[in-house]
Write an enzyme that holds these catalytic residues in place. Structure first.
Site, mmCIF file in Angstrom:
data_model
loop_
_atom_site.group_PDB
_atom_site.id
_atom_site.type_symbol
_atom_site.label_atom_id
_atom_site.label_comp_id
_atom_site.label_asym_id
_atom_site.label_seq_id
_atom_site.Cartn_x
_atom_site.Cartn_y
_atom_site.Cartn_z
ATOM 1 N N GLY A 1 0.817 -1.203 0.000
ATOM 2 C CA GLY A 1 0.000 0.000 0.000
ATOM 3 C C GLY A 1 0.854 1.259 0.000
ATOM 4 O O GLY A 1 1.978 1.294 -0.514
ATOM 5 N N SER A 2 0.338 2.289 0.648
ATOM 6 C CA SER A 2 0.939 3.626 0.535
ATOM 7 C C SER A 2 2.313 3.752 1.173
ATOM 8 O O SER A 2 3.036 4.725 0.889
ATOM 9 C CB SER A 2 -0.004 4.663 1.148
ATOM 10 O OG SER A 2 -1.188 4.749 0.394
ATOM 11 N N VAL A 3 2.721 2.818 2.037
ATOM 12 C CA VAL A 3 4.091 2.909 2.569
ATOM 13 C C VAL A 3 5.108 2.726 1.444
ATOM 14 O O VAL A 3 6.298 2.999 1.618
ATOM 15 C CB VAL A 3 4.356 1.878 3.697
ATOM 16 C CG1 VAL A 3 3.480 2.151 4.901
ATOM 17 C CG2 VAL A 3 4.179 0.444 3.202
ATOM 18 N N PHE A 4 4.610 2.295 0.274
ATOM 19 C CA PHE A 4 5.489 2.102 -0.868
ATOM 20 C C PHE A 4 5.668 3.378 -1.687
ATOM 21 O O PHE A 4 6.554 3.459 -2.538
ATOM 22 C CB PHE A 4 4.923 0.989 -1.767
ATOM 23 C CG PHE A 4 5.829 0.586 -2.888
ATOM 24 C CD1 PHE A 4 7.031 -0.055 -2.635
ATOM 25 C CD2 PHE A 4 5.497 0.858 -4.200
ATOM 26 C CE1 PHE A 4 7.875 -0.423 -3.668
ATOM 27 C CE2 PHE A 4 6.334 0.494 -5.243
ATOM 28 C CZ PHE A 4 7.530 -0.149 -4.973
ATOM 29 N N SER B 1 -0.256 3.367 5.539
ATOM 30 C CA SER B 1 -1.048 2.899 4.391
ATOM 31 C C SER B 1 -2.199 2.041 4.871
ATOM 32 O O SER B 1 -2.118 1.399 5.926
ATOM 33 C CB SER B 1 -0.192 2.111 3.393
ATOM 34 O OG SER B 1 0.225 0.885 3.949
#
Length: 672
Positions: free
Chosen positions: A416-419, A615
């Protein structure tokens, strides 16, 4: 005409001479040695002299040799002998007896054995009788080993090695050989209510009465002997007194494997178990037997060879009223101690933070690459596996909906958004993203034309003015990253992912599943490319790899190589120059603002600054139907930068928002 006739006569004479030629002792013993080297016992016995067969039947000679060789695990057997010269041969033929010295070399479970001995061959049979005149071996037990010539028995003495221990970075134990309690029964002391006592013992130990009976009915059991049934930890303060109160039950201290961190390190450390028949088919018979233990799961399995050590073996010949004769001896080698970079304090705090939740976390030192914790929740307690008294332990574990047997930290998940910082870094590297340069984004959804059909990328909030990388990270703007990935194209984006280690095994001692770009390995579909840019689509990563990508932003654009053993060199670069130092600093600053201004405000509960990224990963059942959600947070102390945690919590859809943020913040606070 006479000349032609002579040509026919000469061959006839030669054939006649050949048929009458006698077999020599050299030739006969050479045949015997060939059979011996091949351990063809039937052929060997057929070459024994009459005196030898009368004195030593097959079961006391060749078959005994065969069994001894099997017991000693003999290999590389080689027998050589000194042939008689012409003068010695002539004398032997006249006297009907010959002596041939020979040397035997072999490898055994206790090492090499070499000895010299002398064979006596005698002629038997008559030329004009049915028994053909030939040479036969006067065999005696000295052929097996010279010291057996006048009697004696072979002894094999084994010394089991101590299993190596597993210690954390501070030499705190993760797996040690400690004191345990062996629970057993003295059959003759069971009393008049033996059946009732056995039933009670079985219930307390979590075993069947049949297994108690099986142990008590073993061939070696006598009324006055202690018969072990099961081991327990000394900390079982209620169980042990109850068992002691039963007639015939005895407790005795012994040494066993103990796992001080329990569930917190269950998947990481694993446990030992009894050897199975299937195991023995693949294991070295000189080092493993049916009564041994072997590592199962985790470090116990991964480092089995080092932890096991090597058995000490001594082969002796024992005779009455004489000192034992040592034929070969290999000293015992205790197992190695394995020291890992894990900090059991961090491991336990991270695991305990999950409470009833499932998920995984990896903690590393972002400057040195040392792995401080690898957590999988829920887990199992290795001590309960070895010493538990619940008969349905495995049934409960296997039926648990949260799947405690899955090692989550070795598995991969959609990040998710941590990427998004990684996508930002790829764009900065290839020039499709520039620091401070924004793009106009209207509304909450975006589609890239007819080829997308009805599919749209959605963002959480709208923006006032152009959106640049910093703003996109703070507000976690899916559309910014999707547009930038589509702009740079599949080839450039996939190339950037590979530079970050996708499709490549982590250079790590513990086996971790490789992070993947997609099921096919490419992103030819534009919608899949867009979704991958913000950590969804088919892209999957391990928690450890997620944590490692963030070391890029804390080390001037270089990704640090992870370490697991304390003996490894630290602070080594795995991927160099992924971005410039200036770009790394810019992403660092944005990650701090994610906490102060963006989606990770719960991290402000700490009394020290934390940076990171959140995320929420949607695990969609279909394009139109939502499924569960996983929550992530990657966080680290902004100033100290001595620990970085990547945490994923499963099924957060019905729980308070920012659950992973709160858990990581609590752990970082406890570590201060």
């Amino acid at each position: 005409m006479k000349r032609i006739l002579l040509l026919f006569i000469i061959p006839l004479v030669l054939v006649a001479c050949s048929n009458d030629e006698e077999v020599t002792p050299n030739e006969r013993f050479n045949d015997y040695v060939n059979h011996w080297n091949e351990q063809e016992v039937g052929e060997m016995y057929g070459m024994f002299s009459q005196a030898a067969t009368e004195s030593y039947p097959e079961d006391q000679s060749t078959l005994r040799t065969e069994k001894i060789y099997q017991d000693l695990n003999v290999s590389d057997l080689q027998i050589v002998f000194e042939e008689l010269n012409e003068e010695e041969l002539e004398m032997a033929m006249e006297e009907g007896t010959a002596k041939l010295p020979f040397t035997v070399n072999m490898e055994t479970i206790a090492g090499p054995i070499t000895y010299e001995y002398e064979a006596t061959l005698v002629q038997q049979g008559e030329e004009d009788e049915e028994e053909e005149l030939n040479w036969y071996v006067n065999w005696d037990p000295g052929f097996i080993f010279p010291d057996l010539k006048d009697g004696g028995e072979i002894g094999i003495h084994t010394v089991n090695p101590k299993r190596g221990e597993i210690l954390d970075r501070n030499q705190m134990p993760l797996a040690i050989n400690g004191t345990i309690v062996e629970v057993g029964v003295v059959p003759g002391e069971l009393g008049n209510n033996a059946e009732q006592s056995k039933k009670q013992i079985a219930e307390l130990l979590g075993i069947s009465t049949e297994s108690v009976d099986t142990a008590l009915n073993a061939g070696w059991v006598e009324d006055n002997l202690f018969v072990p049934l099961k081991s327990a930890l000394p900390s079982e303060e209620e169980l042990l007194p109850e068992l002691s109160a039963i007639d015939g039950v005895r407790l005795r201290e012994t040494t066993g494997r103990i796992y001080p961190a329990g569930e917190a390190a269950g998947h990481l450390v694993g446990y030992i178990r009894s050897i199975t028949a299937d195991d023995l088919e693949d294991l070295d018979p000189s080092q493993y037997s049916a009564n041994d233990k072997i590592g199962s799961r985790g470090l116990e399995a991964n480092y089995e060879e080092q932890l096991k050590g090597k058995k000490g073996v001594k082969i002796t010949i024992n005779k009455e009223e004489q000192d034992e004769i040592v034929l070969a001896e290999t000293p015992v080698e205790d197992g190695e101690t394995i020291s890992v970079t894990i900090d059991v304090n961090v491991q336990e705090k991270l695991f305990n933070s999950y409470e009833e939740d499932a998920g995984t976390a990896a903690a590393i030192h972002p400057k040195t690459g040392e792995t401080l914790a690898l957590v999988s929740s829920p887990a199992f307690d290795p001590n309960e596996v070895l010493y538990g008294t619940s008969g349905d332990l495995w049934e409960r574990i296997e039926n648990d909906e949260q799947n405690p047997l899955i090692n989550r930290f070795a598995s991969t998940y959609a990040p998710g958004s941590v990427f998004k910082p990684v996508t930002g870094a790829i764009g900065l590297k290839n020039g499709s993203i520039e620091l401070g340069q924004g793009i106009e984004i209207d509304g909450k959804t975006w589609s890239n034309g007819e080829g997308w059909g009805n599919y749209e990328v959605t963002r959480v909030s709208t923006s006032d003015g152009p959106v640049d990388l910093e703003d996109a990270l703070i507000r976690s703007d899916n559309i910014f990253f999707a547009r930038k990935a589509v702009e740079m194209g599949s080839d450039a984006y996939v190339s950037g992912l590979k530079e970050f280690g996708f499709g490549e095994d982590l250079p790590f001692e513990y086996p971790i599943t490789m992070s993947t770009i997609s099921s096919s390995g490419d992103l030819d579909d534009e919608i899949l490319l867009a979704n991958s840019s913000y950590g969804q689509g088919e892209l999957e990563m391990s928690a450890l790899h997620v944590a490692l990508t963030y070391t890029t932003f804390l080390n001037e654009g270089n990704m640090i190589k992870p370490t697991f053993l304390t003996s490894e060199e630290t602070a080594q670069v795995w991927k160099e120059g992924l971005i410039t130092p200036e770009q790394a600093t810019a992403i660092q600053e944005a990650l701090r603002k994610v906490v102060t201004e963006g989606t990770a405000k719960k991290a402000q509960n700490a009394d020290f600054p934390i940076s990171g990224k959140t995320s929420t990963v949607e695990l969609k059942l279909s394009d139109s139907e939502s499924g569960a959600e996983n929550g992530w947070f990657v966080g680290y102390p902004t100033d100290d930068q001595d620990i970085l945690i990547a945490m994923m919590v499963e099924e957060t859809q019905d729980k308070e928002g920012g659950l992973a943020v709160q858990k990581v913040t609590d752990v970082l606070t406890q570590m201060k």
